[in-house]
Design a protein around this motif. Structure first.
Motif, mmCIF file in Angstrom:
data_model
loop_
_atom_site.group_PDB
_atom_site.id
_atom_site.type_symbol
_atom_site.label_atom_id
_atom_site.label_comp_id
_atom_site.label_asym_id
_atom_site.label_seq_id
_atom_site.Cartn_x
_atom_site.Cartn_y
_atom_site.Cartn_z
ATOM 1 N N THR A 358 4.767 7.203 -28.629
ATOM 2 C CA THR A 358 6.213 7.095 -28.742
ATOM 3 C C THR A 358 6.817 8.365 -28.153
ATOM 4 O OG1 THR A 358 6.073 5.741 -30.737
ATOM 5 C CG2 THR A 358 8.166 6.837 -30.304
ATOM 6 N N ILE A 359 7.669 8.201 -27.167
ATOM 7 C CA ILE A 359 8.253 9.325 -26.438
ATOM 8 C C ILE A 359 9.763 9.270 -26.596
ATOM 9 C CG2 ILE A 359 8.541 10.377 -24.150
ATOM 10 C CD1 ILE A 359 5.793 9.181 -23.455
ATOM 11 N N THR A 360 10.374 10.440 -26.747
ATOM 12 C CA THR A 360 11.828 10.523 -26.897
ATOM 13 C C THR A 360 12.421 11.261 -25.697
ATOM 14 O OG1 THR A 360 11.627 10.573 -29.302
ATOM 15 C CG2 THR A 360 13.716 11.313 -28.358
ATOM 16 N N ALA A 361 13.428 10.667 -25.114
ATOM 17 C CA ALA A 361 14.150 11.290 -23.999
ATOM 18 C C ALA A 361 15.636 11.232 -24.307
ATOM 19 C CB ALA A 361 13.845 10.577 -22.678
ATOM 20 N N VAL A 413 12.047 -0.756 -18.597
ATOM 21 C CA VAL A 413 12.997 0.316 -18.886
ATOM 22 C C VAL A 413 14.327 -0.315 -19.288
ATOM 23 C CG1 VAL A 413 14.332 2.223 -17.901
ATOM 24 C CG2 VAL A 413 11.884 1.994 -17.393
ATOM 25 N N THR A 414 14.827 0.082 -20.448
ATOM 26 C CA THR A 414 16.067 -0.497 -20.967
ATOM 27 C C THR A 414 17.284 0.220 -20.396
ATOM 28 O OG1 THR A 414 16.089 0.983 -22.866
ATOM 29 C CG2 THR A 414 14.953 -1.151 -23.129
ATOM 30 N N GLN A 415 18.429 -0.415 -20.564
ATOM 31 C CA GLN A 415 19.669 0.175 -20.077
ATOM 32 C C GLN A 415 20.020 1.458 -20.829
ATOM 33 O OE1 GLN A 415 22.849 -2.780 -19.705
ATOM 34 N NE2 GLN A 415 21.312 -4.338 -19.191
ATOM 35 N N GLU A 416 19.722 1.501 -22.147
ATOM 36 C CA GLU A 416 20.067 2.715 -22.892
ATOM 37 C C GLU A 416 19.208 3.897 -22.448
ATOM 38 O OE1 GLU A 416 19.588 2.384 -27.074
ATOM 39 O OE2 GLU A 416 17.431 1.917 -27.018
ATOM 40 N N TRP A 418 17.823 4.226 -19.350
ATOM 41 C CA TRP A 418 18.296 4.571 -18.000
ATOM 42 C C TRP A 418 19.577 5.396 -18.080
ATOM 43 C CZ3 TRP A 418 16.347 3.529 -13.027
ATOM 44 C CH2 TRP A 418 17.212 3.838 -11.983
ATOM 45 N N GLU A 419 20.522 4.953 -18.903
ATOM 46 C CA GLU A 419 21.803 5.651 -18.988
ATOM 47 C C GLU A 419 21.637 7.046 -19.583
ATOM 48 O OE1 GLU A 419 26.443 4.707 -20.183
ATOM 49 O OE2 GLU A 419 24.845 3.343 -20.817
ATOM 50 N N ALA A 420 20.739 7.197 -20.552
ATOM 51 C CA ALA A 420 20.500 8.520 -21.135
ATOM 52 C C ALA A 420 19.942 9.481 -20.092
ATOM 53 C CB ALA A 420 19.538 8.402 -22.313
ATOM 54 N N VAL A 421 19.073 8.976 -19.221
ATOM 55 C CA VAL A 421 18.438 9.827 -18.213
ATOM 56 C C VAL A 421 19.337 10.043 -16.998
ATOM 57 C CG1 VAL A 421 16.503 9.964 -16.581
ATOM 58 C CG2 VAL A 421 16.110 9.203 -18.940
ATOM 59 N N MET A 422 19.984 8.981 -16.533
ATOM 60 C CA MET A 422 20.714 9.033 -15.261
ATOM 61 C C MET A 422 22.208 9.266 -15.426
ATOM 62 S SD MET A 422 18.271 8.662 -13.080
ATOM 63 C CE MET A 422 18.994 8.137 -11.524
ATOM 64 N N GLY A 423 22.761 8.973 -16.618
ATOM 65 C CA GLY A 423 24.185 9.200 -16.838
ATOM 66 C C GLY A 423 25.080 8.060 -16.431
ATOM 67 N N LYS A 430 25.199 -6.458 -19.093
ATOM 68 C CA LYS A 430 25.178 -5.262 -19.930
ATOM 69 C C LYS A 430 24.534 -5.521 -21.301
ATOM 70 C CE LYS A 430 27.624 -2.801 -16.958
ATOM 71 N NZ LYS A 430 26.988 -1.807 -16.085
ATOM 72 N N GLY A 431 23.868 -4.485 -21.820
ATOM 73 C CA GLY A 431 23.270 -4.541 -23.152
ATOM 74 C C GLY A 431 22.251 -3.430 -23.291
ATOM 75 N N ASP A 432 22.377 -2.594 -24.330
ATOM 76 C CA ASP A 432 21.503 -1.430 -24.478
ATOM 77 C C ASP A 432 20.030 -1.786 -24.393
ATOM 78 O OD1 ASP A 432 23.623 0.275 -24.706
ATOM 79 O OD2 ASP A 432 23.467 0.564 -26.882
ATOM 80 N N ASN A 433 19.623 -2.869 -25.055
ATOM 81 C CA ASN A 433 18.204 -3.225 -25.107
ATOM 82 C C ASN A 433 17.834 -4.338 -24.134
ATOM 83 O OD1 ASN A 433 17.135 -1.396 -27.068
ATOM 84 N ND2 ASN A 433 18.316 -2.497 -28.619
#
Length: 595
Positions: A358-361, A413-416, A418-423, A430-433
């Protein structure tokens, strides 16, 4: 002395006029123009027929032909349901199975284009009309030929056309007849009074524009959003719906998942309009969820409901997918049915995740599944390309590949993430998961670089061999595994494809394969690192794909794909700057980390 001849003024005018008429007719004949078909093809990446769908008289979705021509006033005939004009094209909706399209443009000769195959419902096609070409000696507009078209337009469209007692088609309608033919017609529609008459074909085009007299009443059914409104058991709409009914007695029903249907009989009389309210009754049950170990996160149909233990009351009756997640443990998954006024119990025993990471970014957690290295037969040995033996030439030859250990994403790779990493979030749906999509191979390379920088680990796109080995279940796959898809030969319960999805879906809501990996068949195609090229004939160790070429591989099929495209051996490719709403990614991780 010269002799002068005088021509009477009237005689002179007659001769000049006659000369002008003959010259004009000669010029028109030489310069008559016709429309020509430049190209016709299915546009498989254009979803307009689905997203802006039009229903035919049988409530089936239409095919859409986008006709490219910048001419005003064009009329279309055949199995036409609706025409929408735009600046440089017409959107022509036709009933599924249509075999031809007839085009009438002002100042041009009519043309009939016969499709090589009947049109498919909810598919988009493009028909391009070339620049008009001169046709010496043809009949132009205004000239007399020995035949003409009877053109019938009605309000409403879709009326059945009977000519001299024989059914000929539906409106809008056209047919060619010899001049001076007298024809009797009758037009019928389920909700309108018949229209009858006769007409004589006396010119190149004889148009009839007829409005039928209504013979119905409107019945507005007010109900809950998404409730199906049925008449005599047949679905007529969702939510508040206006029905158009002839005189008679009808059973109206409103049905909604998790509710008891509501029914009501009404009488439609003397075409009088009316409004009725009919509301399904909700059915509630309770869901008690516990786990070993405790403190697992609860997801029901992809939505978070806190941690175990928990009792969820007032759950609508119906079927649910319960997933329990906890760091260091494999996910627990169970299909449950909540019944009216009953408590359903879920007791999840969660297996130790072993080497599951389990990895957190940037606050977003995701899991990586260990794939123990091994040797497998990559590609297909199946011959042919029929529905029963679907394969492509580029899936051969099947060859032995040996891989070292690696980790691969448990989900796309989920949208949430991707958005956390790429901005930013480029996704169409659309949908976080939900899986991220509308990302190119180039975009994915930058994502992997930034994710690696954030976590201090080395993330990459999987090689094509790594992707296929994981999809097959790695060394955990059953002996002599002949699965067509990831984890199964029956795609329905394991993947999202065009028979069970109309857009992307939440990740990890279908069953996983032998390694515990989700959605490797369907949902979104997944970019791989390799350049596209032919398979080798010999064995390979840790291959990285072709050393030449311009296109990159993607694998796995998507929600937009048919079943054949979701096979684990199916290869697709495109330029590295290509992005679409059916294309995403999954990442791999080199196993040089300490837990």
């Amino acid at each position: 002395m010269k002799r002068l001849f005088c021509i009477p003024h009237s005689a002179f005018c007659i001769k000049v006029s006659l000369f002008c008429i003959l010259l004009s007719a000669f010029c028109i004949s030489l310069n008559a123009q016709e429309l020509r078909i430049k190209s016709f093809a299915s546009d498989d990446i254009d979803l307009s027929a689905r997203t802006q769908r039009v229903l035919d008289a049988n409530n089936n979705g239409c095919a859409l032909v986008k006709v490219g021509m910048a001419i005003d006033g064009v009329q279309f005939f055949g199995d036409v349901v609706k025409v929408v004009p735009y600046v440089s094209e017409y959107w022509v909706y036709l009933a599924g199975g249509a075999s031809y399209l007839e085009i009438h443009a002002p100042r041009f000769l009519p043309i009939i284009y016969e499709f090589t195959e009947p049109l498919e419902r909810l598919r988009t096609y493009r028909l391009t009309i070339s620049s008009p070409a001169t046709v010496p000696g043809s009949f132009a507009a205004g000239q007399v030929s020995n035949a003409g078209f009877l053109i019938i337009n009605t309000e409403p469209q879709g009326c059945r056309v009977y000519l001299d007692g024989e059914e000929e088609g539906i409106t809008p309608f056209s047919k060619r007849f010899p001049l001076n033919t007298n024809i009797s017609y009758r037009l019928t529609h389920d909700l309108y009074k018949d229209a009858e008459g006769s007409v004589t074909i006396n010119q190149s085009q004889t148009p009839l524009n007829i409005s039928l007299t209504p013979n119905f009443a409107s019945v507005q059914v007010v109900t809950l959003p998404n409730a199906e409104v049925k008449v005599g058991g047949v679905v007529k709409g969702k939510g508040t719906t206006t029905l158009y009914l002839t005189d008679g007695i009808y059973e109206i029903e409103a049905a909604l998942y998790g509710h008891r249907p509501a029914k009501q009989f009404i009488e439609v009389k003397n075409s009088q309009n009316q409004t009725i309210s009919i509301t399904p009754t909700p059915l509630y049950g309770a869901l008690s969820i516990e786990s070993n170990p405790m403190g697992a996160e609860i997801f029901i149909n992809g939505i978070s409901y806190g941690k175990t233990p928990n009792i969820l009351e007032n759950m609508l009756a119906g079927n649910y997918t319960v997933v329990l997640k906890k760091d260091g443990f494999n996910d627990f998954r169970q299909q449950v049915k909540v019944e009216d006024n009953k408590e359903t119990v879920v007791s999840g025993v969660m297996d130790n995740g072993g080497d599951l990471l389990t990895i957190t970014a940037k606050g977003i957690r995701f899991k990586m599944v260990p794939v123990k290295g091994g040797t497998f037969l990559m590609g297909t040995t199946v011959s042919g390309s029929s529905a029963s033996s679907p394969s492509g030439a580029d899936e051969k030859p099947a060859h032995r590949v040996t891989l070292s250990d690696y980790y691969i994403g448990q989900t796309e790779v989920t949208q949430e993430l991707w958005e956390a990493v790429m901005g930013y979030n480029p996704s169409h749906f659309k949908g976080d998961n939900r899986p991220v999509e509308e990302v190119s191979w180039d975009d994915c390379q930058l994502f992997c670089q930034r994710l690696s920088s954030i976590t201090g680990l080395k993330f990459l796109l999987p090689t094509e061999a790594q992707w296929e080995f994981a999809a097959r279940g790695g060394i955990k796959t059953k002996k002599n595994n002949t699965n067509t898809y990831a984890g199964t030969n029956d795609l329905w319960d394991f993947g999202w494809f065009n028979d069970n999805a109309k857009e992307t879906q939440l990740v990890a809501t279908k069953q996983e394969n032998e390694l515990g990996i989700y959605d490797m068949s369907g949902n979104v195609w997944e970019w791989c690192s390799d350049l596209y090229g032919d398979y080798p004939y010999g064995s390979q160790t840790n291959p990285t794909g072709s050393q030449t070429g311009n296109y990159r591989i993607y694998r796995g099929g998507s929600w937009f794909s048919n079943q054949k495209d979701c096979r684990i051996t199916r290869r697709a490719n495109s330029s590295p700057d290509f992005a679409h709403f059916y294309l995403g990614l999954r990442v791999v991780l080199e196993p040089t980390i300490k837990r």
